[in-house]
Scaffold this active site. Sequence first.
Site, mmCIF file in Angstrom:
data_model
loop_
_atom_site.group_PDB
_atom_site.id
_atom_site.type_symbol
_atom_site.label_atom_id
_atom_site.label_comp_id
_atom_site.label_asym_id
_atom_site.label_seq_id
_atom_site.Cartn_x
_atom_site.Cartn_y
_atom_site.Cartn_z
ATOM 1 N N SER A 51 1.855 15.420 -15.397
ATOM 2 C CA SER A 51 2.751 15.990 -14.374
ATOM 3 C C SER A 51 2.182 17.230 -13.660
ATOM 4 O O SER A 51 2.389 17.355 -12.447
ATOM 5 C CB SER A 51 4.159 16.237 -14.935
ATOM 6 O OG SER A 51 4.104 17.100 -16.046
ATOM 7 N N GLN A 71 -5.198 -5.446 -1.815
ATOM 8 C CA GLN A 71 -5.470 -5.054 -3.203
ATOM 9 C C GLN A 71 -4.971 -3.633 -3.461
ATOM 10 O O GLN A 71 -4.341 -3.361 -4.479
ATOM 11 C CB GLN A 71 -6.970 -5.135 -3.493
ATOM 12 C CG GLN A 71 -7.490 -6.570 -3.476
ATOM 13 C CD GLN A 71 -8.953 -6.663 -3.910
ATOM 14 O OE1 GLN A 71 -9.696 -5.696 -3.868
ATOM 15 N NE2 GLN A 71 -9.359 -7.847 -4.309
ATOM 16 N N GLU A 83 1.614 1.611 7.335
ATOM 17 C CA GLU A 83 0.532 0.821 7.934
ATOM 18 C C GLU A 83 0.878 0.399 9.361
ATOM 19 O O GLU A 83 2.050 0.196 9.690
ATOM 20 C CB GLU A 83 0.320 -0.432 7.057
ATOM 21 C CG GLU A 83 -0.831 -1.304 7.483
ATOM 22 C CD GLU A 83 -1.134 -2.391 6.460
ATOM 23 O OE1 GLU A 83 -0.513 -2.401 5.369
ATOM 24 O OE2 GLU A 83 -1.982 -3.243 6.759
ATOM 25 N N SER A 85 1.604 -1.901 12.428
ATOM 26 C CA SER A 85 2.327 -3.175 12.414
ATOM 27 C C SER A 85 1.909 -4.017 13.606
ATOM 28 O O SER A 85 2.102 -3.598 14.761
ATOM 29 C CB SER A 85 3.834 -2.943 12.460
ATOM 30 O OG SER A 85 4.483 -4.183 12.650
ATOM 31 N N ARG A 87 3.477 -6.414 14.528
ATOM 32 C CA ARG A 87 4.693 -6.863 15.222
ATOM 33 C C ARG A 87 4.796 -6.086 16.529
ATOM 34 O O ARG A 87 5.330 -6.574 17.518
ATOM 35 C CB ARG A 87 5.953 -6.547 14.402
ATOM 36 C CG ARG A 87 6.118 -7.373 13.163
ATOM 37 C CD ARG A 87 7.500 -7.135 12.588
ATOM 38 N NE ARG A 87 8.524 -7.764 13.411
ATOM 39 C CZ ARG A 87 9.811 -7.446 13.362
ATOM 40 N NH1 ARG A 87 10.231 -6.500 12.547
ATOM 41 N NH2 ARG A 87 10.677 -8.069 14.136
ATOM 42 N N ARG A 174 -10.180 0.744 -9.725
ATOM 43 C CA ARG A 174 -10.892 0.064 -8.630
ATOM 44 C C ARG A 174 -12.355 0.463 -8.486
ATOM 45 O O ARG A 174 -13.022 -0.010 -7.564
ATOM 46 C CB ARG A 174 -10.168 0.315 -7.300
ATOM 47 C CG ARG A 174 -8.762 -0.237 -7.249
ATOM 48 C CD ARG A 174 -8.723 -1.749 -7.251
ATOM 49 N NE ARG A 174 -7.345 -2.247 -7.240
ATOM 50 C CZ ARG A 174 -7.006 -3.521 -7.236
ATOM 51 N NH1 ARG A 174 -7.938 -4.457 -7.252
ATOM 52 N NH2 ARG A 174 -5.746 -3.885 -7.236
#
Length: 210
Positions: A51, A71, A83, A85, A87, A174
Amino acid sequence: MVSSVVELMDVSGTDLTVVNAARVSFAKHKDAFDESDEKLIKYLAKHNHWSPFAHTFIQFKISAPIFVARQLVKHQVGLVWNEVSRRYVNDEPEFYIPKQWRKKPEGSIKQGSSKETIEYDIAGTMKYVKETYNNLLKEGIAPEMARMVLPQNTMTQWYWSGNLFAFSRVCELRLKADAQEETRDVVNEINRLCSYKFPISWKHLRPVPY
Ligand SMILES: Cc1cc2nc3c(=O)[nH]c(=O)nc-3n(C[C@H](O)[C@H](O)[C@H](O)COP(=O)(O)OP(=O)(O)OC[C@H]3O[C@@H](n4cnc5c(N)ncnc54)[C@H](O)[C@@H]3O)c2cc1C
């Protein structure tokens, strides 16, 4: 050739923030970092007292292919993601095209790929994809539908923010050899920038260099 990019956008806190968060338990506060503080950070990291590290904040802007983003977005706790978009945006798509293609591994598929590579030209395919996308838009099709023809190597971009401990967990998972190389490349840069901004905390949170 389009490559992934990691930009450091914002940082809050230093190694001193971590020790002050820990020392509040004893109602103590310091204005300058000294040797005893490194010992405390080492102790916190070793015993998973996470913490105090979570009082820091670090923000990246990342451009990478969709398959890398897919990922990384799986890492959620202590992190925030926003992120672009498709759209709402219909910019010319950019594609990540590897210089060489890694072959399937000889042994376990969990390794992802082998060191052996071959050359394969996908420029024509990408050109066709881009033309199809643009043609759909020209027909008046909504961007949210036209994007359906875009492949996983289309570049995307996102803001990724969170605390140091959360990013250390991302690096832990990763940067291992079984993570995908293109994802490792992005996380390597995150690793470098966290180390630059929080050198003592990072040294003890990430004791194993990859
Ligand atoms: C090499 C590799 C291969 C992978 N392959 C796949 C795959 O094939 N398919 C796939 O879907 N994912 C895959 N993943 C993603 C993986 O399953 C995790 O989702 C990802 O690594 C995020 O882990 P995290 O510990 O950072 O998760 P976070 O979601 O950030 O969680 C952090 C920690 O909080 C705890 N936690 C979070 N949520 C819960 C919960 N609901 N219940 C209990 N504890 C919780 C866990 O201790 C966890 O480690 C892969 C990851 C790696 C590194």
